[in-house]
Write an enzyme that holds these catalytic residues in place. Structure first.
Site, PDB file in Angstrom:
ATOM      1  N   CYS A  78       0.835  -1.196   0.000  1.00 28.42           N
ATOM      2  CA  CYS A  78       0.000   0.000   0.000  1.00 28.42           C
ATOM      3  C   CYS A  78       0.879   1.260   0.000  1.00 28.42           C
ATOM      4  O   CYS A  78       1.587   1.500  -0.969  1.00 28.42           O
ATOM      5  CB  CYS A  78      -1.000  -0.056   1.151  1.00 28.42           C
ATOM      6  SG  CYS A  78      -2.408   1.004   0.843  1.00 28.42           S
ATOM      7  N   HIS A 169      -3.422  -4.699   1.819  1.00 27.53           N
ATOM      8  CA  HIS A 169      -2.795  -4.959   3.127  1.00 27.53           C
ATOM      9  C   HIS A 169      -2.780  -6.459   3.419  1.00 27.53           C
ATOM     10  O   HIS A 169      -3.704  -6.959   4.063  1.00 27.53           O
ATOM     11  CB  HIS A 169      -3.579  -4.248   4.235  1.00 27.53           C
ATOM     12  CG  HIS A 169      -3.343  -2.780   4.285  1.00 27.53           C
ATOM     13  ND1 HIS A 169      -2.482  -2.189   5.173  1.00 27.53           N
ATOM     14  CD2 HIS A 169      -3.858  -1.775   3.539  1.00 27.53           C
ATOM     15  CE1 HIS A 169      -2.466  -0.878   4.985  1.00 27.53           C
ATOM     16  NE2 HIS A 169      -3.307  -0.597   3.994  1.00 27.53           N
ATOM     17  N   GLU A 171      -1.178  -8.007   5.558  1.00 24.81           N
ATOM     18  CA  GLU A 171      -0.922  -8.285   6.981  1.00 24.81           C
ATOM     19  C   GLU A 171      -2.202  -8.232   7.807  1.00 24.81           C
ATOM     20  O   GLU A 171      -2.189  -8.546   8.988  1.00 24.81           O
ATOM     21  CB  GLU A 171       0.119  -7.291   7.526  1.00 24.81           C
ATOM     22  CG  GLU A 171      -0.395  -5.893   7.864  1.00 24.81           C
ATOM     23  CD  GLU A 171      -0.682  -5.007   6.641  1.00 24.81           C
ATOM     24  OE1 GLU A 171      -0.635  -5.508   5.500  1.00 24.81           O
ATOM     25  OE2 GLU A 171      -0.985  -3.820   6.856  1.00 24.81           O
TER      26      GLU A 171
END
Ligand code: GLN
Length: 194
Positions: A78, A169, A171
């Site tokens: 990102c 994202h 994560e």
């Protein structure tokens, strides 16, 4: 194998948790000297202008360019992707200017500021759940770029040798397969550098 997460701003602990699921050790990187102790680096999401400013302030621009010159892999997610890009659409100057892509910031518009979807990523068997938050997209790519994911005809994951970038994202879900993909890149670079 040790993978650092640039810890100036953004989702650092989540990235470290995903790295540890791959079996590698995840370490926050707050000072340039700490780069010496890691074999790969993740630049997390957040706000690219802020991350860029802090990188300049603490000497990370030169230090991360030198890290990349040694053939060590870097993964920008990102805002991290924006920071890696050679060009940012509009008149904004680039930050690290390492990866031969042009990115457009906040490219999905107000209606779709945040959303989730399943994405096919080249090199990963089944679709990966992706969380987009005020995400950028890749508008143009140079000849050495391998496009790994298209979302509605737009490029949202790409690789250039030891550099990896995605718009979303990875994560923020339990699915760590993109981190595993990056850990494999780091492992390959370590064998190549022996
Ligand atoms: N919109 C942010 C930027 O342009 C990126 C958002 C994110 O990292 N989730 O820097």
């Amino acid at each position: 194998m040790r993978i650092g997460v640039l810890a100036l701003q953004g989702a650092v602990t989540e990235h470290i948790a995903s790295i540890e699921k791959t079996g590698a050790q995840g370490l926050p990187i707050k000072r340039v000297e700490e780069l010496d102790g890691v074999d790969g680096l993740i630049i997390p999401g957040g706000e690219s202008t802020t991350i860029g400013k802090l990188m300049r302030k603490y000497g990370f621009i030169e230090a991360i360019r030198a890290f990349a010159d040694q053939g060590k892999p870097i993964f920008g997610t990102c805002a991290g992707m924006i920071v890696l890009a050679k060009r940012i659409a509009g008149d904004e100057a680039g930050h690290l200017e390492l990866m031969d892509i042009t990115v457009a910031r906040n490219a999905f518009g107000r209606q779709r500021e945040s959303f989730e979807c399943d994405l096919e990523i080249k090199g990963i068997a089944d679709p990966v759940r992706a969380v987009f938050i005020r995400a950028p997209l890749i508008e143009e790519v140079g000849p050495d770029i391998e496009v790994l994911t298209l979302y509605k005809d737009e490029i949202v994951t790409a690789r250039q040798g030891h550099l990896l970038a995605c718009s979303f994202h990875p994560e923020l879900t339990d699915d760590y397969r993109l981190h595993q993909y990056f850990a494999d890149m780091v492992e390959d670079s370590m064998t190549a550098n022996l």
